[in-house]
Design a protein around this motif. Structure first.
Motif, PDB file in Angstrom:
ATOM      1  N   GLU A   4      29.623  47.784  25.307  1.00 32.66           N
ATOM      2  CA  GLU A   4      28.555  46.972  24.390  1.00 32.66           C
ATOM      3  C   GLU A   4      28.962  47.517  23.207  1.00 32.66           C
ATOM      4  O   GLU A   4      29.179  48.827  22.954  1.00 32.66           O
ATOM      5  N   ILE A   5      28.668  46.691  22.310  1.00 30.99           N
ATOM      6  CA  ILE A   5      28.383  47.242  20.658  1.00 30.99           C
ATOM      7  C   ILE A   5      27.179  46.483  20.381  1.00 30.99           C
ATOM      8  O   ILE A   5      26.778  45.635  20.637  1.00 30.99           O
ATOM      9  N   GLY A  17      35.191  43.238  27.166  1.00 29.49           N
ATOM     10  CA  GLY A  17      36.115  44.121  27.138  1.00 29.49           C
ATOM     11  C   GLY A  17      36.160  44.809  25.652  1.00 29.49           C
ATOM     12  O   GLY A  17      35.955  44.273  24.871  1.00 29.49           O
ATOM     13  N   THR A  18      36.271  46.115  26.008  1.00 27.73           N
ATOM     14  CA  THR A  18      36.498  47.037  24.658  1.00 27.73           C
ATOM     15  C   THR A  18      37.542  47.994  24.628  1.00 27.73           C
ATOM     16  O   THR A  18      38.323  48.386  25.618  1.00 27.73           O
ATOM     17  N   THR A  19      37.793  48.633  23.678  1.00 26.47           N
ATOM     18  CA  THR A  19      38.832  50.175  23.530  1.00 26.47           C
ATOM     19  C   THR A  19      38.476  50.663  22.602  1.00 26.47           C
ATOM     20  O   THR A  19      37.392  50.459  21.611  1.00 26.47           O
ATOM     21  N   THR A  20      38.458  51.882  22.630  1.00 25.08           N
ATOM     22  CA  THR A  20      38.018  53.049  21.706  1.00 25.08           C
ATOM     23  C   THR A  20      39.120  53.576  20.685  1.00 25.08           C
ATOM     24  O   THR A  20      40.174  54.136  21.548  1.00 25.08           O
ATOM     25  N   GLY A  25      36.903  57.399  17.472  1.00 24.07           N
ATOM     26  CA  GLY A  25      35.945  57.396  18.475  1.00 24.07           C
ATOM     27  C   GLY A  25      35.222  55.724  18.225  1.00 24.07           C
ATOM     28  O   GLY A  25      34.295  55.672  18.930  1.00 24.07           O
ATOM     29  N   HIS A  26      35.496  55.131  17.241  1.00 26.68           N
ATOM     30  CA  HIS A  26      34.895  53.808  16.934  1.00 26.68           C
ATOM     31  C   HIS A  26      35.233  52.943  18.289  1.00 26.68           C
ATOM     32  O   HIS A  26      36.455  52.807  18.821  1.00 26.68           O
ATOM     33  N   VAL A  27      34.335  51.971  18.727  1.00 29.17           N
ATOM     34  CA  VAL A  27      34.560  51.259  19.898  1.00 29.17           C
ATOM     35  C   VAL A  27      34.737  49.676  19.387  1.00 29.17           C
ATOM     36  O   VAL A  27      34.249  49.122  18.204  1.00 29.17           O
ATOM     37  N   TYR A  28      36.001  49.108  19.762  1.00 29.19           N
ATOM     38  CA  TYR A  28      36.487  47.920  19.443  1.00 29.19           C
ATOM     39  C   TYR A  28      36.402  46.666  20.377  1.00 29.19           C
ATOM     40  O   TYR A  28      36.739  47.077  21.666  1.00 29.19           O
TER      41      TYR A  28
END
Length: 126
Positions: A4-5, A17-20, A25-28
Motif C-alpha cells: 500500500e502507498i 503490486g509494489t517494489t522497494t 527504501g521508497h515503495v513504488y
C-alpha cells in the motif's frame, strides 16, 4: 510483493503490486494494482511500473471511465518521466468515445509528456 502507498493525509493512494528501492527504501508501484483519488474513487487500474501505468484504465474524479490504453515502454532507458498513453480509447465525462487509436505526444524542454491528440486529454502528471 503486495503493498500500500498512502497520501500525506493518510488516505489510501495505491494498493497492489509494489517494489522497494533498496537504496532509498521508497515503495513504488509494480505489477497489477489500483491507484485512488484522495476521496477513495479509483483513479487508475491496471499494470504499473515505477513511472505509472503500462496498460490499463484511467478514471475521471467522478468515477467515469476516461481511457483504456497502452502506455510507453517501461524499459525505454532514454525516457525518465511519467508514463503516457501510446494507443487506446479516450472517453468524455459522459461516456462518449472521443478518440480511438494512437495518441500524439509532445515533450516539454525538460522531457515531460503532454498529450496533443486527442485534444482535452489533460496532463500525464495527474
Amino acid at each position: 510483493m503486495r503493498g500500500e502507498i498512502f497520501y500525506a493525509s493518510g488516505e489510501l493512494k495505491y494498493f497492489g503490486g509494489t517494489t522497494t528501492d533498496p537504496q532509498t527504501g521508497h515503495v513504488y508501484r509494480k505489477g497489477y494494482g489500483i491507484e485512488y483519488y484522495e476521496d477513495g474513487t479509483p483513479k487508475k487500474v491496471g499494470t504499473f511500473q515505477r513511472r505509472g501505468l503500462v496498460y490499463g484504465c484511467e478514471f475521471y474524479p467522478n468515477g467515469r471511465l476516461k481511457s483504456v490504453a497502452t502506455y510507453n515502454d517501461p524499459d525505454d532507458g532514454q525516457y525518465y518521466g511519467p508514463s503516457y498513453p501510446v494507443t487506446g480509447t479516450f472517453f468524455d465525462e459522459e461516456g462518449q468515445v472521443l478518440h480511438s487509436g494512437p495518441f500524439t505526444i509532445s515533450k516539454s524542454g525538460i522531457g515531460w509528456p503532454r498529450v496533443v491528440k486527442p485534444e482535452g486529454y489533460g496532463s500525464c502528471l495527474l
